[in-house]
Design a protein around this motif. Structure first.
Motif, PDB file in Angstrom:
ATOM      1  N   PRO A  88     -23.969  -6.236  -0.284  1.00  0.00           N
ATOM      2  CA  PRO A  88     -23.316  -7.679   0.222  1.00  0.00           C
ATOM      3  C   PRO A  88     -23.793  -8.153   1.633  1.00  0.00           C
ATOM      4  O   PRO A  88     -23.799  -9.221   1.968  1.00  0.00           O
ATOM      5  N   ASP A  89     -24.313  -6.963   2.354  1.00  0.00           N
ATOM      6  CA  ASP A  89     -24.683  -7.380   3.800  1.00  0.00           C
ATOM      7  C   ASP A  89     -26.102  -7.685   3.699  1.00  0.00           C
ATOM      8  O   ASP A  89     -26.691  -7.768   4.723  1.00  0.00           O
ATOM      9  N   GLY A  90     -26.808  -7.798   2.484  1.00  0.00           N
ATOM     10  CA  GLY A  90     -28.264  -8.017   2.393  1.00  0.00           C
ATOM     11  C   GLY A  90     -29.142  -6.853   2.506  1.00  0.00           C
ATOM     12  O   GLY A  90     -30.510  -7.123   2.173  1.00  0.00           O
ATOM     13  N   GLN A  91     -28.597  -5.759   2.781  1.00  0.00           N
ATOM     14  CA  GLN A  91     -29.727  -4.586   2.780  1.00  0.00           C
ATOM     15  C   GLN A  91     -29.667  -4.010   1.384  1.00  0.00           C
ATOM     16  O   GLN A  91     -28.815  -3.970   0.460  1.00  0.00           O
ATOM     17  N   TRP A  92     -30.926  -3.419   1.005  1.00  0.00           N
ATOM     18  CA  TRP A  92     -31.245  -2.595  -0.186  1.00  0.00           C
ATOM     19  C   TRP A  92     -30.539  -1.257  -0.055  1.00  0.00           C
ATOM     20  O   TRP A  92     -30.842  -0.771   0.982  1.00  0.00           O
ATOM     21  N   ARG A  93     -30.349  -0.781  -1.271  1.00  0.00           N
ATOM     22  CA  ARG A  93     -29.957   0.703  -1.182  1.00  0.00           C
ATOM     23  C   ARG A  93     -30.465   1.205  -2.513  1.00  0.00           C
ATOM     24  O   ARG A  93     -30.376   0.409  -3.579  1.00  0.00           O
ATOM     25  N   VAL A  94     -30.683   2.389  -2.546  1.00  0.00           N
ATOM     26  CA  VAL A  94     -31.247   3.162  -3.818  1.00  0.00           C
ATOM     27  C   VAL A  94     -30.023   3.538  -4.656  1.00  0.00           C
ATOM     28  O   VAL A  94     -29.082   4.340  -4.105  1.00  0.00           O
ATOM     29  N   ALA A  95     -29.804   3.183  -6.014  1.00  0.00           N
ATOM     30  CA  ALA A  95     -28.737   3.582  -6.724  1.00  0.00           C
ATOM     31  C   ALA A  95     -29.155   4.927  -7.453  1.00  0.00           C
ATOM     32  O   ALA A  95     -28.313   5.782  -7.504  1.00  0.00           O
ATOM     33  N   VAL A  96     -30.253   4.962  -7.826  1.00  0.00           N
ATOM     34  CA  VAL A  96     -30.848   5.818  -9.113  1.00  0.00           C
ATOM     35  C   VAL A  96     -32.302   6.130  -8.516  1.00  0.00           C
ATOM     36  O   VAL A  96     -32.967   5.168  -8.416  1.00  0.00           O
TER      37      VAL A  96
END
Length: 321
Positions: free
Chosen positions: A149-157
């Motif tokens: 939601p803050d616009g940052q990408w995170r790796v999920a898998v």
């Protein structure tokens, strides 16, 4: 998808959460995301992947993953059940650092995002530099990314498998899809995931009924990328040719999705699950392998779901991922 090609486990994704890319935070973050073009969204994902690689080169893979993966991320590595959660991934990489023999870095050959910019994936090469001069390939990866939601990408898998040579795209290859897009739609991500899981289940059913080779050819997108073989496999026709030897008589491969996620634009999703591969050993006796996998799905212009990349590695037993 769930299994080995030419006797080698599917080489795939290493999961990274990227702090880089087009960032936005606060109440207006979603509005900013909505205004960005598809190319901007792709560039943001590519920057996130690069930022994580830079962090790993500087601080090591365990710290970089801890800084860049989502809190509930899953890492698929060979021979063990998948470490789940940021701290479990950090601990595994602390014990098995990617940079054991030098400085690690990686770069994607394919990256792409959903139409709404909330989900993405990358496929690429991992290398290690030792002695300041020698750079050698060590692995290939696939990552599924979730934009926060803050616009940052995170790796999920992420899936990570060893490799002795890099993926080398053929002439004319584009790093993001140029295939016709499906009609736009706004749909609950949970509903989109149901569609992707249904496609994954049908994919497995075809593998059981007609053979792994036919199933992988039938469900491949025209521009699918597989991190397998000496240089990677690029495109539907190359995948069909490579998988043709995997007939129903040669191998029984079946699988089931366990978890996943999807974009609210209804065009991109991923599934993670477990598989059982039954073949024959050198003595002609049945041999069973357990596998965990990540498959990234894109909805095609005709409305059908097809995989755009897929990878996995061995599990110690039937549980998991």
């Amino acid at each position: 998808m769930k299994r080995m090609f030419a006797g080698a486990l599917v080489v795939a994704a290493l999961g990274t959460l990227g702090c880089g890319g087009a960032k936005a935070s606060g109440p207006g973050a979603e509005a900013v995301m909505a205004r960005q073009s598809l190319e901007d969204q792709r560039a943001g994902l590519r920057a996130a992947d690069q930022a994580m690689s830079d962090a790993a080169e500087k601080s090591g893979s365990a710290q970089a993953f801890a800084d860049f993966v989502a809190d509930d991320a899953v890492l698929l590595v060979d021979g063990t059940y998948a470490p789940k959660g940021k701290e479990a991934i950090r601990a595994w990489l602390a014990a098995h650092p990617l940079e054991a023999e030098g400085k690690v870095r990686w770069a994607p050959v394919r990256w792409d995002v959903s139409a709404d910019g909330t989900l993405g994936y990358a496929v690429g090469n991992v290398s290690v530099e030792s002695g300041g001069t020698s750079v050698r390939p060590t692995a290939r990866y696939i990552t599924a990314w979730k934009r926060q939601p803050d616009g940052q990408w995170r790796v999920a898998v992420a899936v990570l498998n060893a490799a002795k040579s890099p993926m080398t795209p053929p002439a004319g290859f584009t790093p993001s899809s140029t295939q016709p897009a499906p009609e736009p739609r706004a749909i609950a991500p949970a509903k989109v995931l149901e569609e992707a899981k249904a496609a994954d289940i049908a994919f497995s059913a075809m593998s059981v009924a007609e053979g792994m080779g036919k199933a992988f050819a039938a469900y491949a997108a025209q521009d699918a990328v597989m991190p397998l073989g000496s240089a990677g496999i690029f495109g539907h026709d190359a995948i069909a040719k490579a998988y043709a030897p995997f007939t129903l008589e040669a191998i029984d491969l079946r699988w089931e999705p366990v978890l996943g996620d999807a974009a609210g634009s209804g065009d991109l999703a991923y599934t993670v699950g477990r598989a059982i591969s039954t073949g024959k050993n050198a003595q002609g006796q049945p041999e069973v392998d357990h596998v965990k996998y990540l498959t990234v799905w894109r909805r095609q212009a005709d409305g059908q779901w097809r995989y755009v990349t897929d990878g996995g590695n061995a599990s110690p037993g039937p549980q998991g991922p």
